[in-house]
Design a protein around this motif. Structure first.
Motif, mmCIF file in Angstrom:
data_model
loop_
_atom_site.group_PDB
_atom_site.id
_atom_site.type_symbol
_atom_site.label_atom_id
_atom_site.label_comp_id
_atom_site.label_asym_id
_atom_site.label_seq_id
_atom_site.Cartn_x
_atom_site.Cartn_y
_atom_site.Cartn_z
ATOM 1 N N UNK A 285 0.827 -1.206 0.000
ATOM 2 C CA UNK A 285 0.000 0.000 0.000
ATOM 3 C C UNK A 285 0.863 1.259 0.000
ATOM 4 N N UNK A 286 1.963 1.215 0.713
ATOM 5 C CA UNK A 286 2.889 2.334 0.719
ATOM 6 C C UNK A 286 3.378 2.614 -0.702
ATOM 7 N N UNK A 287 3.732 1.571 -1.409
ATOM 8 C CA UNK A 287 4.220 1.730 -2.785
ATOM 9 C C UNK A 287 3.121 2.235 -3.714
ATOM 10 N N UNK A 288 1.891 1.794 -3.475
ATOM 11 C CA UNK A 288 0.771 2.304 -4.268
ATOM 12 C C UNK A 288 0.600 3.808 -4.069
ATOM 13 N N UNK A 289 0.727 4.244 -2.827
ATOM 14 C CA UNK A 289 0.602 5.674 -2.523
ATOM 15 C C UNK A 289 1.704 6.449 -3.235
ATOM 16 N N UNK A 290 2.905 5.915 -3.245
ATOM 17 C CA UNK A 290 4.006 6.607 -3.900
ATOM 18 C C UNK A 290 3.788 6.709 -5.405
ATOM 19 N N UNK A 291 3.146 5.715 -5.979
ATOM 20 C CA UNK A 291 2.850 5.766 -7.411
ATOM 21 C C UNK A 291 1.784 6.806 -7.735
#
Length: 308
Positions: A285-291
């Motif tokens: 989810x953290x990586x999704x937010x960064x995208x």
């Protein structure tokens, strides 16, 4: 509430702190807000001699009477008011810091400050003299630790390399990811903590923050913010609210010891604590937010390889 070590010091701060700038100037209300923060498990209070011309420190002092040993108390110095003039001037000189700390101690009703922070800074400052002043105050037991509140990478770098700071306070949220490229890796390398202010981006990243997006935020347009808020809700999928996601995003990075969300009412304090605890972002989810969000860097003059 979980407590995190501030840098490599003996200070352990609640991961959600309370920025006292928002308590106002009415004594009864201000004290009630601080007491509610403490009741909610917050032990980290942050103020500054600049706020309300010292009135803020006075109110914090009244609120913590009889509770001082339960609190990690932080205040700031460097912005000097000159009698008869509007505004303030920047003064990181040893003479001013030594006089200002005495006034802060008096207003706060305490004989020591847990975290004394330089409230800004430039490369033109007498940095070594400023550092030695903080070190002297520490040796005398007037302060336990010191840090800097700044968004200037080059200034932060100087204090990281030349001083014993345990923390840097800086704006950091999923809408303002500027610390990620330069500041956070630097602090992690040196065992220094980031205190993240503004994790809710002026309330834009709350469930009812739609109307607060109308002027945009940094380089986000109102339209981009509306789309982003919706996208962030979609990836939540019952795994947390937008509010929770915003609060937990800065805390994902191990160099972040605490966040300081704004709150000017009991309801906001309670909500920040309830939304912020017992919830962690997954790596996915953290990586999704960064995208979904922009990895905006500091402008060229404020990069670590710049001249200011």
């Amino acid at each position: 509430m979980k407590k995190n070590r501030l840098g490599q010091s003996d200070l352990y701060v609640s991961e959600i702190g309370f920025g006292c700038m928002s308590i106002g100037t009415e004594e009864k209300t201000a004290i009630h807000l601080i007491h509610e923060a403490l009741e909610q498990g917050i032990n980290f209070l942050d103020t500054a001699d600049l706020y309300d011309q010292g009135r803020n420190e006075e109110l914090v002092g009244k609120a913590i009477r009889g509770k001082r040993d339960q609190i990690i108390l932080a205040t700031k110095v460097g912005n000097r008011r000159i009698e008869g003039q509007e505004g303030w001037v920047w003064d990181p000189s040893p003479t001013y810091i030594k006089s200002a700390v005495k006034e802060s101690l008096r207003r706060l009703g305490t004989d020591y400050i847990d975290l004394y922070q330089l409230h800004g800074g430039t490369l033109e400052d007498p940095i070594d003299e400023t550092i030695e002043t903080f070190e002297e105050l520490k040796r005398e037991g007037i302060i336990r630790q010191y840090g800097i509140s700044s968004i200037r990478p080059n200034v932060i770098l100087e204090y990281v390399n030349r001083s014993g700071i345990v923390s840097v306070m800086s704006q950091y949220s999923l809408l303002d990811r500027r610390p990620e490229e330069q500041i956070l890796p630097l602090l992690a390398k040196h065992g220094i903590s980031l205190i993240a202010r503004g994790p809710l981006a002026k309330g834009i990243l709350t469930e009812d923050g739609e109307h607060k997006s109308e002027k945009g935020y940094l380089d986000y347009t109102p339209k981009q913010l509306a789309v982003l808020r919706e996208d962030l809700r979609k990836i939540s999928n019952n795994r947390g609210s937008l509010h929770q996601t915003a609060l937990r995003y800065p805390l994902y990075h191990p160099a972040v010891a605490a966040i300081i969300p704004g709150a000017s009412s009991v309801q906001q304090i309670v909500r920040n604590v309830q939304e912020g605890k017992d919830f962690n972002l997954s790596t996915n989810r953290y990586e999704q937010i960064q995208q979904l969000t922009k990895s905006t860097d500091y402008d060229e003059e404020h990069r670590l390889d710049g001249s200011n």
